[in-house]
Enzyme design. Structure first.
Site, PDB file in Angstrom:
ATOM      1  N   ASP A   9      57.066 -10.178 -10.540  1.00 15.07           N
ATOM      2  CA  ASP A   9      56.602 -10.867 -11.868  1.00 15.07           C
ATOM      3  C   ASP A   9      57.903 -10.386 -12.858  1.00 15.07           C
ATOM      4  OD1 ASP A   9      56.941  -7.843 -12.128  1.00 15.07           O
ATOM      5  OD2 ASP A   9      54.740  -7.577 -12.613  1.00 15.07           O
ATOM      6  N   HIS A  10      57.610 -10.273 -14.028  1.00 17.15           N
ATOM      7  CA  HIS A  10      58.850 -10.093 -15.183  1.00 17.15           C
ATOM      8  C   HIS A  10      59.577  -8.581 -14.857  1.00 17.15           C
ATOM      9  CE1 HIS A  10      55.060  -8.443 -16.440  1.00 17.15           C
ATOM     10  NE2 HIS A  10      55.572  -7.485 -17.218  1.00 17.15           N
ATOM     11  N   CYS A  66      57.408  -6.068  -8.113  1.00 19.35           N
ATOM     12  CA  CYS A  66      56.891  -5.804  -9.608  1.00 19.35           C
ATOM     13  C   CYS A  66      57.275  -4.382 -10.175  1.00 19.35           C
ATOM     14  CB  CYS A  66      55.372  -5.824  -9.471  1.00 19.35           C
ATOM     15  SG  CYS A  66      54.560  -4.428  -8.446  1.00 19.35           S
ATOM     16  N   THR A  68      56.266  -1.292  -9.836  1.00 16.73           N
ATOM     17  CA  THR A  68      56.167  -0.309  -8.774  1.00 16.73           C
ATOM     18  C   THR A  68      55.872  -0.931  -7.580  1.00 16.73           C
ATOM     19  OG1 THR A  68      53.670  -0.408  -8.975  1.00 16.73           O
ATOM     20  CG2 THR A  68      54.523   1.258 -10.474  1.00 16.73           C
ATOM     21  N   VAL A  70      53.422  -1.652  -6.438  1.00 18.17           N
ATOM     22  CA  VAL A  70      51.834  -1.490  -5.995  1.00 18.17           C
ATOM     23  C   VAL A  70      51.259  -2.583  -6.072  1.00 18.17           C
ATOM     24  CG1 VAL A  70      49.809  -0.188  -6.318  1.00 18.17           C
ATOM     25  CG2 VAL A  70      52.154   1.037  -6.447  1.00 18.17           C
ATOM     26  N   HIS A  99      56.351   0.365  13.848  1.00 19.28           N
ATOM     27  CA  HIS A  99      55.098   0.630  14.228  1.00 19.28           C
ATOM     28  C   HIS A  99      53.727  -0.366  13.630  1.00 19.28           C
ATOM     29  CE1 HIS A  99      56.208   5.021  15.158  1.00 19.28           C
ATOM     30  NE2 HIS A  99      56.820   4.184  15.814  1.00 19.28           N
ATOM     31  N   ASN A 100      54.207  -0.825  12.558  1.00 14.06           N
ATOM     32  CA  ASN A 100      52.957  -1.616  11.929  1.00 14.06           C
ATOM     33  C   ASN A 100      53.183  -3.153  11.730  1.00 14.06           C
ATOM     34  OD1 ASN A 100      53.704   1.139   9.670  1.00 14.06           O
ATOM     35  ND2 ASN A 100      51.523   0.931  10.939  1.00 14.06           N
ATOM     36  N   ARG A 110      60.890  -0.788 -11.325  1.00  9.63           N
ATOM     37  CA  ARG A 110      61.018   0.496 -12.136  1.00  9.63           C
ATOM     38  C   ARG A 110      60.957   1.614 -11.225  1.00  9.63           C
ATOM     39  NH1 ARG A 110      56.018  -1.969 -15.892  1.00  9.63           N
ATOM     40  NH2 ARG A 110      57.410  -3.484 -17.228  1.00  9.63           N
ATOM     41  N   ARG A 133      51.561   0.439  22.254  1.00  7.89           N
ATOM     42  CA  ARG A 133      50.470   1.159  21.688  1.00  7.89           C
ATOM     43  C   ARG A 133      50.183   0.745  20.229  1.00  7.89           C
ATOM     44  NH1 ARG A 133      54.684   5.077  21.522  1.00  7.89           N
ATOM     45  NH2 ARG A 133      54.663   6.340  19.615  1.00  7.89           N
ATOM     46  N   HIS A 134      51.359   0.546  19.782  1.00 14.89           N
ATOM     47  CA  HIS A 134      51.432   0.088  18.286  1.00 14.89           C
ATOM     48  C   HIS A 134      50.427  -1.292  18.088  1.00 14.89           C
ATOM     49  CE1 HIS A 134      53.630   3.615  17.483  1.00 14.89           C
ATOM     50  NE2 HIS A 134      54.565   3.266  18.191  1.00 14.89           N
TER      51      HIS A 134
HETATM   52  C1  RB5 Z   1      53.834  -4.921 -15.120  1.00 12.18           C
HETATM   53  O1  RB5 Z   1      53.866  -3.988 -16.315  1.00 12.18           O
HETATM   54  C2  RB5 Z   1      53.202  -3.864 -13.919  1.00 12.18           C
HETATM   55  O2  RB5 Z   1      51.817  -3.364 -14.283  1.00 12.18           O
HETATM   56  C3  RB5 Z   1      53.540  -4.575 -12.604  1.00 12.18           C
HETATM   57  O3  RB5 Z   1      54.598  -4.907 -12.714  1.00 12.18           O
HETATM   58  C4  RB5 Z   1      53.341  -3.978 -11.686  1.00 12.18           C
HETATM   59  O4  RB5 Z   1      53.811  -2.539 -11.662  1.00 12.18           O
HETATM   60  C5  RB5 Z   1      51.827  -3.737 -11.033  1.00 12.18           C
HETATM   61  O5  RB5 Z   1      51.602  -2.971  -9.890  1.00 12.18           O
END
Ligand code: RB5
Length: 161
Positions: A9-10, A66, A68, A70, A99-100, A110, A133-134
């Site tokens: 993403d941005h 992205c 994070t 996440v 392992h995964n 960021r 085992r994995h």
């Molecule tokens: C965008 O602001 C931010 O939420 C996205 O890049 C990401 O970190 C979401 O998990």
């Protein structure tokens, strides 16, 4: 060498560009699914497209960026056949392959700087799945994903009281 899909993403765009250049310098073929500038977009759109390209076998692995990592990892993990991991250091990246057998790596633009991201990417791409085992455990994840195993199927002796 096998094709690596990248997408962001941005908030992950600049790190994607740096890592893409790094991959190309190392000789990895890269397919860039965007985004292509810093205009605000939804990470979900790019995460889904990259994850599907990997799940379908069009690309062997994917790297998503992205803010994070996440949101990208959550999105990618919704696609059948995807095992995505968000990493901020090389040790987790190494074991996420060994392992995964993860097939998608998510990084936070960021969170990690370019040099650290390159180390994470390199170790993740060069580490082989150990199997054994994995493999048994990864197969259990796949069975669960395919609706072939539920919590009640776990043998009683393996269940917490
Ligand atoms: C965008 O602001 C931010 O939420 C996205 O890049 C990401 O970190 C979401 O998990």
């Amino acid at each position: 060498m096998a094709m690596i899909a990248v997408g962001s993403d941005h908030a992950g765009f600049l790190l994607k560009e740096d890592v893409k250049k790094f991959l190309q310098e190392k000789g990895f073929p890269v397919r860039d699914f965007g985004t292509f500038d810093q205009e605000r977009v939804d990470y979900t759109d790019y995460g889904l497209v990259v994850a599907e390209a990997v799940a379908k076998g069009e690309c062997e692995k994917g790297i998503l960026f992205c803010g994070t990592g996440v949101g990208m990892s959550i999105t990618a993990n919704k696609v059948k056949g995807i095992r995505a991991v968000v990493c901020s250091e090389p040790c987790s990246a190494k074991f996420a392959r060994a392992h995964n057998d993860t097939n998608i790596l998510a990084l936070g633009g960021r969170i990690v700087g370019t040099e650290l991201a390159k180390m994470i990417v390199e170790v993740w791409l060069l580490t082989h799945f150990e199997g054994g085992r994995h493999a048994v455990r990864v197969e259990k994840i796949t069975r669960f994903e395919n609706g072939q195993q539920a919590a009640e199927d776990v043998p009683a002796q393996n269940r917490p009281a």
